[in-house]
Design a protein around this motif. Structure first.
Motif, PDB file in Angstrom:
ATOM      1  N   SER A   1      -6.730   8.027  10.584  1.00  0.00           N
ATOM      2  CA  SER A   1      -6.572   7.635   9.183  1.00  0.00           C
ATOM      3  C   SER A   1      -5.332   8.352   8.652  1.00  0.00           C
ATOM      4  O   SER A   1      -4.985   9.441   9.108  1.00  0.00           O
ATOM      5  CB  SER A   1      -7.806   7.991   8.355  1.00  0.00           C
TER       6      SER A   1
ATOM      7  N   HIS B   1       0.852  -1.187   0.000  1.00  0.00           N
ATOM      8  CA  HIS B   1       0.000   0.000   0.000  1.00  0.00           C
ATOM      9  C   HIS B   1       0.890   1.240   0.000  1.00  0.00           C
ATOM     10  O   HIS B   1       1.938   1.251   0.641  1.00  0.00           O
ATOM     11  CB  HIS B   1      -0.905  -0.011   1.234  1.00  0.00           C
TER      12      HIS B   1
ATOM     13  N   TRP C   1      -3.221  -1.468  11.173  1.00  0.00           N
ATOM     14  CA  TRP C   1      -3.842  -0.721  10.087  1.00  0.00           C
ATOM     15  C   TRP C   1      -4.453  -1.654   9.061  1.00  0.00           C
ATOM     16  O   TRP C   1      -4.093  -2.812   8.965  1.00  0.00           O
ATOM     17  CB  TRP C   1      -2.838   0.224   9.440  1.00  0.00           C
ATOM     18  N   GLN C   2      -5.393  -1.080   8.322  1.00  0.00           N
ATOM     19  CA  GLN C   2      -5.974  -1.773   7.174  1.00  0.00           C
ATOM     20  C   GLN C   2      -6.297  -0.729   6.116  1.00  0.00           C
ATOM     21  O   GLN C   2      -6.607   0.420   6.438  1.00  0.00           O
ATOM     22  CB  GLN C   2      -7.215  -2.560   7.550  1.00  0.00           C
ATOM     23  N   ALA C   3      -6.210  -1.124   4.869  1.00  0.00           N
ATOM     24  CA  ALA C   3      -6.494  -0.203   3.775  1.00  0.00           C
ATOM     25  C   ALA C   3      -7.973   0.145   3.761  1.00  0.00           C
ATOM     26  O   ALA C   3      -8.828  -0.725   3.935  1.00  0.00           O
ATOM     27  CB  ALA C   3      -6.086  -0.827   2.448  1.00  0.00           C
TER      28      ALA C   3
ATOM     29  N   ILE D   1      -5.417   4.661   4.660  1.00  0.00           N
ATOM     30  CA  ILE D   1      -5.526   3.534   5.583  1.00  0.00           C
ATOM     31  C   ILE D   1      -6.219   3.988   6.864  1.00  0.00           C
ATOM     32  O   ILE D   1      -6.157   5.156   7.229  1.00  0.00           O
ATOM     33  CB  ILE D   1      -4.152   2.909   5.925  1.00  0.00           C
TER      34      ILE D   1
END
Length: 116
Positions: A91, A23, A66-68, A74
């Motif tokens: 974010s 990412h 974290w996550q996209a 993210i």
């Protein structure tokens, strides 16, 4: 192996490798100079872990995951040593290949530059 089959396998492999690329928010980020800065740097690892460093500390006080949420943003969920504070949500939005904004509830907390 025929040339057509080889070309098809090569194209298919390129598609899979593109899907596995990191990412754009992953990496090390350093705060832009600002008098109201709360954080000095952010580390976003490829394995889903992140760390946010306060301006006055060498160690992260916020250990995060974290996550996209989109192709250039993210969501970061953090905890602190004080469990009663609960989880904190941020974010990180990449605005340029080397610039990003750290936000909380839509408010920009700081602007960061990718560390080279």
């Amino acid at each position: 192996m025929s040339r057509k089959v080889f070309s098809a396998l090569l194209a298919l492999g390129a598609i899979f490798l593109t899907g596995c690329s990191g990412h754009p928010a992953a990496g090390k980020w350093v705060a832009e100079e600002h008098e109201d800065a709360m954080f000095s740097s952010i580390s976003v690892d490829f394995d889903g872990k992140a760390a946010i460093y306060p301006i006055d500390k060498q160690l992260p006080t916020r250990n995060c995951y974290w996550q996209a949420s989109s192709a250039d943003s993210i969501n970061i969920q953090c905890g602190t040593a004080k469990q009663e504070e609960g989880k904190i949500f941020y974010s990180l939005e990449v605005t340029d290949s080397s610039l990003a904004d750290l936000k909380q509830d839509g408010k920009v907390l700081g602007k960061f530059r990718r560390k080279s």
